[in-house]
Design an enzyme around this catalytic site. Structure first.
Site, PDB file in Angstrom:
ATOM      1  N   HIS A 138       0.867  -1.178   0.000  1.00  0.00           N
ATOM      2  CA  HIS A 138       0.000   0.000   0.000  1.00  0.00           C
ATOM      3  C   HIS A 138       0.909   1.236   0.000  1.00  0.00           C
ATOM      4  O   HIS A 138       1.989   1.207   0.594  1.00  0.00           O
ATOM      5  CB  HIS A 138      -0.845  -0.037   1.283  1.00  0.00           C
ATOM      6  N   LYS A 142     -10.600  -0.043  10.388  1.00  0.00           N
ATOM      7  CA  LYS A 142     -10.750  -1.264   9.588  1.00  0.00           C
ATOM      8  C   LYS A 142     -11.113  -2.458  10.456  1.00  0.00           C
ATOM      9  O   LYS A 142     -11.308  -3.564   9.957  1.00  0.00           O
ATOM     10  CB  LYS A 142      -9.458  -1.563   8.832  1.00  0.00           C
TER      11      LYS A 142
HETATM   12  N1  PMP Z   1      -1.811  -0.494   4.543  1.00  0.00           N
HETATM   13  C1  PMP Z   1      -2.755  -1.288   4.039  1.00  0.00           C
HETATM   14  C2  PMP Z   1      -2.411  -2.689   3.646  1.00  0.00           C
HETATM   15  C3  PMP Z   1      -4.059  -0.807   3.902  1.00  0.00           C
HETATM   16  O1  PMP Z   1      -5.011  -1.597   3.401  1.00  0.00           O
HETATM   17  C4  PMP Z   1      -4.355   0.530   4.312  1.00  0.00           C
HETATM   18  C5  PMP Z   1      -5.757   1.099   4.157  1.00  0.00           C
HETATM   19  N2  PMP Z   1      -6.332   0.902   2.904  1.00  0.00           N
HETATM   20  C6  PMP Z   1      -3.331   1.304   4.837  1.00  0.00           C
HETATM   21  C7  PMP Z   1      -2.072   0.762   4.940  1.00  0.00           C
HETATM   22  C8  PMP Z   1      -3.555   2.718   5.284  1.00  0.00           C
HETATM   23  O2  PMP Z   1      -4.423   2.772   6.379  1.00  0.00           O
HETATM   24  P1  PMP Z   1      -5.001   4.178   6.890  1.00  0.00           P
HETATM   25  O3  PMP Z   1      -5.549   4.867   5.677  1.00  0.00           O
HETATM   26  O4  PMP Z   1      -6.056   3.804   7.861  1.00  0.00           O
HETATM   27  O5  PMP Z   1      -3.864   4.930   7.489  1.00  0.00           O
END
Ligand code: PMP
Length: 408
Positions: free
Chosen positions: A120, A224
């Protein structure tokens, strides 16, 4: 065995007039919240609201006790001790905390950060920037044919200059089985490297014990895992946190301030400058209790079963490509319909009450590796059922027919 049939009724949004007809398949982006979490937020603001730490009156003491009790609950949920849990805004904030407080100070020219093109953006861009600032460089684990990061490939990619391994335990796109973090950590430690785990998709869906998997840092988001937005966690191994200097300065994190200098509290407070997300921490703790009540091993098995069912049934629809592994997988399924843009698929599914995500899922390098610009993604959680999978598959089939009818 947990019976998941009643779980949906615990989620008010899914029980409203509109919600009753919704098939919510976007929990990898954010999860719905059970009534007990909404109630915990309301209860705090209604009965216990005050700022933490500084107040001497009873109400402030109660707020502080509730906030610190939340830290204990969240710590227990991941097998950590409370002083190893830093409350952050989320995964992104947690990863950035390590990139600023550790990487910029600890890394130098020639040092390597081992990561992957399947990460990500939140677990990639902070390392690009930290590497640039420190004169270090990024190295990438070779991806498997399905785009996934496999434990063996990580072990093979570790080298004498590796100082940090930064990888997700579970992908937000592919649904491949989790990384063996314990094996990676042990191998990394033998080489003097440390390991940061992006747990954004693993902590909500799998039993995670941070001490057992020997990671140095684990980052995850409350929203999440059925908790509020605006709260997340950076777990840090005690010795790591003790050795790191804070990088954000202000109230709550100091122990003594002179006009020209200051001393700081111990971890975790030294990384929590300013008023923390108090109600959100309490809400997150309640979400952890709710998930523990279902049983994380059972949640994992439930999500996997739905993911495997969806992947195998979608894979049989002519013209549908399912990405990621065949067979065993977690509860995330990315796919495309031949000749139909993913956004059009998501719009068509929305018209049938199905919420799925379409786009690059904050994983542009991975999309490039898969040879696509975007995918449709369905993701499952405890409130989903086989009926949701049936509805998804039927709607994908009718969407396919519709677009191919229009095209001819
Ligand atoms: N890493 C992964 C694997 C994710 O799925 C996400 C959210 N889509 C994030 C990081 C980032 O999380 P946040 O936007 O809650 O900081």
């Amino acid at each position: 065995m947990t019976d998941f049939t009643g779980v949906r009724a615990d989620f008010p949004l899914l029980s409203t007039a509109e919600g009753r007809t919704l098939t919510y398949l976007d929990s990898a982006a954010t999860a719905q919240k059970p009534e007990v979490v909404l109630e915990a937020l309301r209860h705090f603001y209604r009965y216990d609201n005050a700022n933490v730490y500084r107040g001497v009156y009873g109400l402030a003491a109660r707020a502080t006790a509730a906030f610190e009790a939340a830290r204990e609950t969240v710590a227990a949920f991941i097998g950590a001790d409370a002083d190893e849990v830093i409350f952050t805004r989320g995964t992104t904030d947690a990863v950035n905390t390590v990139a600023w407080a550790w990487a910029r100070a600890a890394l130098g020219p020639g040092d390597e950060i081992l990561t992957s093109e399947a990460e990500h953006h939140s677990n990639l861009v902070p390392w690009q920037e930290a590497a640039r600032a420190a004169g270090a460089r990024l190295r990438f684990v070779e991806l498997a044919a399905d785009g996934s990061v496999q434990t063996e490939a990580v072990l093979g990619a570790l080298g004498p200059r590796t100082r940090l391994v930064a990888l997700a335990q579970a992908s937000n796109v592919l649904g491949n089985l989790p990384l063996d973090v314990g094996a990676v950590s042990r191998a990394a430690h033998r080489l003097g490297a440390i390991v940061l785990v992006d747990g954004a998709q693993s902590v909500p869906h799998l039993p995670v014990d941070v001490h057992a998997m020997e990671a140095d840092f684990v980052a995850f988001s409350g929203h999440k895992m059925m908790g509020p937005t605006g709260i997340g966690v950076l777990y840090g191994r005690r010795e790591m946190l003790a050795a790191m200097a804070p990088f954000q300065f202000g109230g709550e994190m100091i122990s003594h301030v002179e006009a020209e200098s200051a001393t700081f509290k111990e971890a975790p407070q030294k990384f929590e400058g300013g008023t923390p997300p108090i109600a959100q921490a309490i809400g997150l703790a309640r979400a952890c209790e709710y998930l523990s009540g279902l049983g994380m091993a059972e949640v994992a098995a439930h999500d996997r079963r739905l993911g495997e069912l969806a992947a195998s049934q979608l894979g049989e629809v002519p013209g549908v490509t399912v990405y990621g592994p065949g067979g065993a997988r977690l509860g995330v399924v990315s796919f495309n319909l031949e000749g139909v843009h993913p956004h059009d698929v998501a719009t068509a599914l929305d018209q049938q009450g199905i919420c799925v995500r379409a786009g690059h899922h904050c994983c542009q390098p991975l999309m490039r590796r898969l040879g696509v610009v975007a995918t449709v993604r369905a993701s499952f959680y405890a409130y989903n059922s086989e009926e949701d999978v049936e509805k998804l598959v039927a709607s994908v089939m009718s969407t396919m027919e519709f677009f191919h009818h229009v095209a001819h």
